[in-house]
Design a protein around this motif. Structure first.
Motif, PDB file in Angstrom:
ATOM      1  N   GLU A   1       0.802  -1.218   0.000  1.00 59.85           N
ATOM      2  CA  GLU A   1       0.000   0.000   0.000  1.00 59.85           C
ATOM      3  C   GLU A   1       0.835   1.268   0.000  1.00 59.85           C
ATOM      4  O   GLU A   1       0.336   2.353  -0.315  1.00 59.85           O
TER       5      GLU A   1
ATOM      6  N   GLU B   1      -8.810   1.369  -3.073  1.00 56.96           N
ATOM      7  CA  GLU B   1      -8.482   0.645  -1.850  1.00 56.96           C
ATOM      8  C   GLU B   1      -7.415  -0.414  -2.140  1.00 56.96           C
ATOM      9  O   GLU B   1      -6.309  -0.089  -2.568  1.00 56.96           O
ATOM     10  N   ASP B   2      -7.743  -1.696  -1.946  1.00 54.74           N
ATOM     11  CA  ASP B   2      -6.727  -2.747  -2.126  1.00 54.74           C
ATOM     12  C   ASP B   2      -6.787  -3.374  -3.518  1.00 54.74           C
ATOM     13  O   ASP B   2      -6.256  -4.463  -3.753  1.00 54.74           O
TER      14      ASP B   2
END
Length: 488
Positions: free
Chosen positions: A423, A451-452
């Motif tokens: 991240e 996000e991921d």
């Protein structure tokens, strides 16, 4: 008044003798006429033999083979053109040209070993041979085998004939692997008339090299209506390849209609059954071949289409020549750089080929300009890496990896990737990302992140966006220089 007995006897003899004499004369006349008719018939009957008086010969060919599933059926339609010329004595020289129609369906069949018995389709001027007037091969300088069988397109329209009512032909054949088509098997004829039969093939094993296995293609033929305007012969065909590895059995029949007045066949209809046998594994493949003389209207259409194709080819050649004139000389460095950065694909490819052909070297700046095109263009010429190596050897490794990343159609193992993306990894738009595909990786461009999840753009002719978990994606190899990657 009574007639004397001597005169009565004389009249009786005359009455009896005259009809008998007339009958004998009639019989003699009929016999003479029959003899003359038979002689005239024998004199006018055209023998069944090949001539070169009609050339070229045009035939349409239809091939079918059924390997099982719908996606594994071969259906081919094409045209064979034979140019004939008279050689020494009764010999005929033959050149064969083959064109397959675009609606023909053919797939390389790789699911099983048996599917390797399906050779590449020859097209263009594919075969050349020399035969005698009965079709016996004198010299086969260039055969063109089809469907993995010892069936030569150059001679399929010229089967051997005979003056006898029945005759038998035996041809030695061997099983080899094709060099041109990896791992494909091919039955080829190895008669003395076939010049260098193993030229484009190799034997299957070292054992075969020492002692080549041979089987016989047996053909038993018989005229079924000889003497009519279009006589026909039938043939039983068989190959006992039980000594090959794998074992192969071929059986079937052929029917040939011959036109004596034209000195060539009208039609060939061949139907075969191939049985491929390995331990605990047997597959049967039916296949057929049909050859028919092309009607005059279709011959005209073929000639017109060919003339059109030749005109278009000449036009393309002229355009290509004009395009070559726009490519700068390698000594015009500024123009070379501008061409590499801005030219259309065809001109760009010609420029790279020119740098490669003239072995331009020792120019790191030019090498980097060319290297950056890996990330700007879809596909680069195959020798681009060699050009970069000549210009700047230090950039060769990066260029080799960049070539692997050129398209999402290609894949590579984990050794050509870098670290996993977490991240905190800083990513920039369009930089290369490696995403997993089964047990390997493929390249894509970074498009965005949610996000991921990473949103990637595939490196295809028609790019599409895909979503991939960040945790499974990797940076490219550190040995590869990505001009779009974050450097801070």
């Amino acid at each position: 008044m009574k007639m004397p007995r001597s005169r009565l006897f004389f009249l009786f003899v005359c009455i009896v003798a005259v009809p008998n004499g007339l009958n004998g004369f009639a019989q003699e006349t009929r016999a003479k006429q029959a003899t003359e008719t038979a002689a005239a018939s024998a004199k006018t009957e055209t023998p069944c033999e090949y001539t070169a008086t009609e050339s070229p010969l045009f035939y349409k060919i239809q091939l079918k083979a059924d390997y099982g599933a719908t996606s594994e059926k071969v259906e081919l339609d094409g045209i064979l053109v034979y140019e004939l010329s008279r050689g020494d004595g009764d010999t005929i020289s033959i050149e064969c040209e083959c064109q397959w129609k675009r609606n023909s369906t053919y797939r390389g069949l790789h699911r099983d070993r048996v599917f390797r018995l399906s050779s590449r389709l020859p097209a263009g001027r594919v075969a050349a041979c020399e035969i005698d007037k009965l079709g016996k091969p004198i010299n086969v300088s260039r055969p063109a085998w089809i469907l993995g069988l010892p069936i030569d397109l150059g001679r399929i329209a010229f089967p051997q004939l005979s003056e006898n009512d029945q005759w038998k032909i035996s041809e030695p054949v061997s099983l080899v692997q094709s060099i041109k088509v990896y791992n494909h098997l091919q039955l080829i004829e190895v008669s003395p008339e076939i010049k260098d039969p193993f030229r484009s093939h190799r034997v299957q094993s070292r054992q075969d090299t020492a002692s080549q296995k041979i089987a016989l293609a047996e053909m038993q033929r018989q005229w079924i209506n000889k003497g009519v305007s279009i006589p026909t012969f039938r043939e039983s065909y068989s190959i006992d390849g039980s000594g090959f590895n794998p074992q192969i059995q071929v059986s079937g029949n052929r029917e040939v209609a011959f036109a004596p007045e034209r000195g060539s066949v009208d039609e060939v209809d061949l139907s075969l059954r191939i049985v491929w046998n390995e331990p605990n594994h047997e597959i049967t493949v039916p296949c057929s071949l049909r050859l028919q003389r092309l009607p005059e209207d279709e011959i005209l259409a073929y000639k017109q289409a060919k003339e059109k194709a030749e005109r278009e080819q000449q036009k393309r050649l002229a355009e290509h020549k004009a395009m070559q004139q726009t490519v700068p000389e390698v000594t015009e460095r500024d123009r070379v750089i501008s061409t590499l950065q801005t030219a259309e694909k065809d001109v760009f490819d010609l420029m790279v080929s020119k740098l490669y052909g003239e072995k331009v070297a020792d120019d790191p700046e030019l090498a980097r300009v060319l290297y950056d095109q890996f990330f700007e263009r879809e596909r680069l010429p195959y020798h681009t890496v060699n050009v970069i190596k000549n210009l700047d050897p230090a950039l060769e490794k990066a260029a080799t990896i960049a070539a692997k990343y050129a398209t999402s159609y290609s894949s590579f193992d984990i050794s050509l990737t870098g670290d996993l993306i977490d991240e905190d990894t800083l990513l920039r738009r369009n930089q290369i990302i490696c995403f997993p595909d089964n047990s390997r990786y493929k390249p894509a461009r970074f498009y965005g992140a949610v996000e991921d999840v990473l949103v990637l753009e595939t490196r295809d002719r028609e790019p599409k966006l895909i979503a991939v978990k960040r945790a499974v994606c990797r940076l490219p190899s550190p040995a590869m220089i990505d001009p779009n990657a974050a450097t801070e």
